[in-house]
Design an enzyme around this catalytic site. Structure first.
Site, short mmCIF file in Angstrom:
data_model
loop_
_atom_site.label_atom_id
_atom_site.label_comp_id
_atom_site.label_asym_id
_atom_site.label_seq_id
_atom_site.Cartn_x
_atom_site.Cartn_y
_atom_site.Cartn_z
N SER A 17 0.69 -1.28 -0.07
CA SER A 17 0.05 -0.17 0.05
C SER A 17 0.95 1.30 -0.06
CB SER A 17 -0.76 0.00 1.30
OG SER A 17 -1.55 1.10 1.54
N LYS A 63 -1.21 -0.91 -4.34
CA LYS A 63 -2.53 -0.16 -3.98
C LYS A 63 -2.06 1.11 -3.83
CE LYS A 63 -4.88 -0.18 0.68
NZ LYS A 63 -5.25 -0.68 1.63
N LEU A 64 -2.76 2.26 -4.25
CA LEU A 64 -2.45 3.44 -4.25
C LEU A 64 -3.42 4.29 -3.31
CD1 LEU A 64 -1.96 4.34 -8.08
CD2 LEU A 64 -0.12 3.49 -6.48
N LYS A 65 -3.03 5.04 -2.42
CA LYS A 65 -4.13 5.69 -1.53
C LYS A 65 -4.30 6.82 -2.41
CE LYS A 65 -3.82 3.82 2.19
NZ LYS A 65 -4.98 3.33 3.05
N ASP A 125 -7.32 3.01 -2.67
CA ASP A 125 -8.17 3.00 -1.49
C ASP A 125 -8.07 4.43 -0.95
OD1 ASP A 125 -8.97 2.78 1.08
OD2 ASP A 125 -7.22 1.78 1.81
N ASN A 131 -10.05 5.53 1.71
CA ASN A 131 -10.13 5.82 3.11
C ASN A 131 -11.59 6.71 3.40
OD1 ASN A 131 -6.90 5.22 3.23
ND2 ASN A 131 -8.18 4.07 4.79
N GLU A 179 -11.29 0.62 -2.90
CA GLU A 179 -11.36 0.19 -1.71
C GLU A 179 -12.12 1.51 -0.67
OE1 GLU A 179 -7.64 -1.30 0.13
OE2 GLU A 179 -8.50 -0.95 2.19
N ASP A 195 -13.57 -1.71 3.59
CA ASP A 195 -12.47 -1.86 4.72
C ASP A 195 -13.06 -1.34 5.92
OD1 ASP A 195 -10.47 -1.43 6.59
OD2 ASP A 195 -9.06 -0.41 5.17
N LYS A 254 -9.29 -7.07 8.43
CA LYS A 254 -8.35 -6.58 9.14
C LYS A 254 -8.84 -7.41 10.64
CE LYS A 254 -7.02 -2.33 7.07
NZ LYS A 254 -7.08 -0.85 7.15
N GLY A 302 -3.94 -4.32 6.40
CA GLY A 302 -2.86 -4.19 7.44
C GLY A 302 -3.20 -2.50 7.97
O1 OSB Z 1 -6.94 1.77 4.70
O2 OSB Z 1 -5.88 -0.15 4.48
C1 OSB Z 1 -5.88 1.25 5.17
C2 OSB Z 1 -2.78 1.68 6.88
C3 OSB Z 1 -3.18 2.62 8.09
C4 OSB Z 1 -4.73 2.61 8.06
C5 OSB Z 1 -5.46 2.22 7.16
C6 OSB Z 1 -5.02 1.47 5.94
C7 OSB Z 1 -3.60 1.31 5.71
C8 OSB Z 1 -2.86 0.78 4.71
C9 OSB Z 1 -1.44 0.12 4.90
O3 OSB Z 1 -3.50 0.95 3.54
C10 OSB Z 1 -1.67 -1.30 4.98
C11 OSB Z 1 -0.11 -1.92 5.41
O4 OSB Z 1 0.67 -1.99 4.72
O5 OSB Z 1 -0.44 -2.30 6.59
MG MG Z 2 -8.14 0.72 3.66
#
Ligand code: OSB
Ligand code: MG
Length: 370
Positions: free
Chosen positions: A136, A162-164, A189, A191, A214, A239, A263, A291
């Protein structure tokens, strides 16, 4: 069955190798609660996936510390004996707070399995001994910086990128990565940073053959996710919205997503994570292991979970080196083929290195039997 004699809480801090920016904030260090449970038979370890700020969900370190210390741990320390099947009942008087519960539950399960001589993967009925790893990537200042990181992780062997994204840093960025790498497994993702009003962005993302989008919308809005899923071609993955097996049932019945990110820390621990897996598997919905930038403790738990049958997509189960120069445990290393070994030792199969634990501990509190 065993007696819980002691619960030790530690707040630990580990620098991250690079800042991690999401639509809800930027982290430069990993700060989390590590729980150690001592029973009459064994010790067990758990990691709370909350962060300093309540940005990902309502939970955060200081709150989780109090919930564990004052409400959850005393319930276990008071009990005559604690079995895995008792945990829901013993901790059920506390509403919500799944991350706090997960840390304690996972530590108890770890201790139980160590006493029984069984690995967590075995206990879960997982048959795989290696899992496929994705990575990620946080939001970067420039497209160039992003492309450079993508190159680096692909060279290491990661099987999914995976790109935020966040409003304003989305379709164009994703298009640039897709143009540079036409054939890689790519996902995004958000969020929960968008609303249904942003349909244009999701329609634009539809052009890039993404594995999934995501958590595009607010965590509590399963209905709007279902609406959005009907309007885009790309599979949506939830998520933040999935905090329990009951949430997964609701999301699947509504059609809010076609993929689920599991998770264990977000759903209240390894026992509930297994239930989420079972719900999705019964419905034929693929899952993958998310994660929270875990240390080796949470990572070991994630790898055991990701070895279960329904986990058919690469997880955010990246190598220790993607996060830390020096992990809390022995480092988790990814093979050049983009897979990582599932721990085979009893329980989660790893423990913090005592010296590393000591030097990263910011605060510590020990709770004895009452
Ligand atoms: O949304 O998946 C998420 C990290 C912290 C909080 C939320 C997220 C994430 C990641 C990183 O995307 C995942 C990882 O490499 O642990
Ligand atoms: Mg996520």
């Amino acid at each position: 069955m065993s007696v819980v004699r002691n619960v030790e809480l530690r707040l630990i801090g580990l620098p991250l190798v690079r800042p991690f920016r999401t639509s809800f904030g930027t982290s430069t260090a990993k700060e989390c609660i590590i729980v150690r449970v001592e029973t009459d038979e064994a010790e067990g370890w758990g990691e709370c996936v909350a962060d300093v700020e309540p940005g990902y969900s309502e939970e955060f370190n200081e709150g989780a510390w109090l919930v564990i210390r004052d409400h959850l741990a005393p319930a276990l320390l008071r009990a005559d004996h604690v079995a895995i099947d008792d945990l829901d009942r013993l901790l059920g008087h506390v509403r919500g707070n799944p991350m706090a519960k997960a840390a304690l539950i996972d530590a108890v399960v770890d201790a139980r399995l160590r006493a029984d001589g069984v690995s967590m993967a075995q206990w879960l009925g997982a048959d795989r001994d290696r899992v496929a790893c994705g990575v990620s990537i946080g939001i970067t200042d420039t497209t160039e910086a992003l492309l450079e990181q993508v190159e680096g992780y692909l060279a290491e062997g990661y099987r999914r990128i995976k790109l935020k994204i966040e409003p304003g840093i989305d379709a164009e960025r994703v298009g640039a990565v897709r143009a540079a790498h036409p054939d890689i497994a790519l996902s995004v993702d958000a969020n929960a940073a968008y609303t249904i009003e942003d349909l244009d962005v999701f329609r634009a993302l539809d052009a890039y053959d993404l594995l999934m989008i995501e958590q595009p919308l607010h965590h509590a809005d399963l209905v709007r996710h279902a609406q959005l899923q009907r309007l885009v071609r790309t599979d949506l993955c939830l998520d933040e919205s999935i905090r329990s097996a009951a949430d997964a049932v609701a999301a699947l019945e509504l059609g809010s997503c076609r993929i689920v990110n599991i998770k264990q820390g977000r759903v209240g621990g390894i026992v509930e994570a297994r239930r989420v897996h079972d719900v999705c598997r019964a419905a034929g919905v693929p899952v993958w292991c998310g994660g929270m930038l875990e240390t080796g403790i949470g990572r070991a738990q994630n790898l055991a979970l990701a070895a279960m049958q329904g986990f058919t997509l690469p997880g955010d189960t990246s190598a220790s080196a993607r996060y830390f120069l020096d992990d809390l445990t022995a480092p988790f290393v990814m093979a050049p083929d983009g897979t990582m070994a599932v721990p085979t030792g009893t329980g989660i199969g790893v423990a913090p290195r005592p010296d590393r634990l000591a030097e990263t501990t910011l605060r510590r509190e020990s709770l004895g039997k009452v």
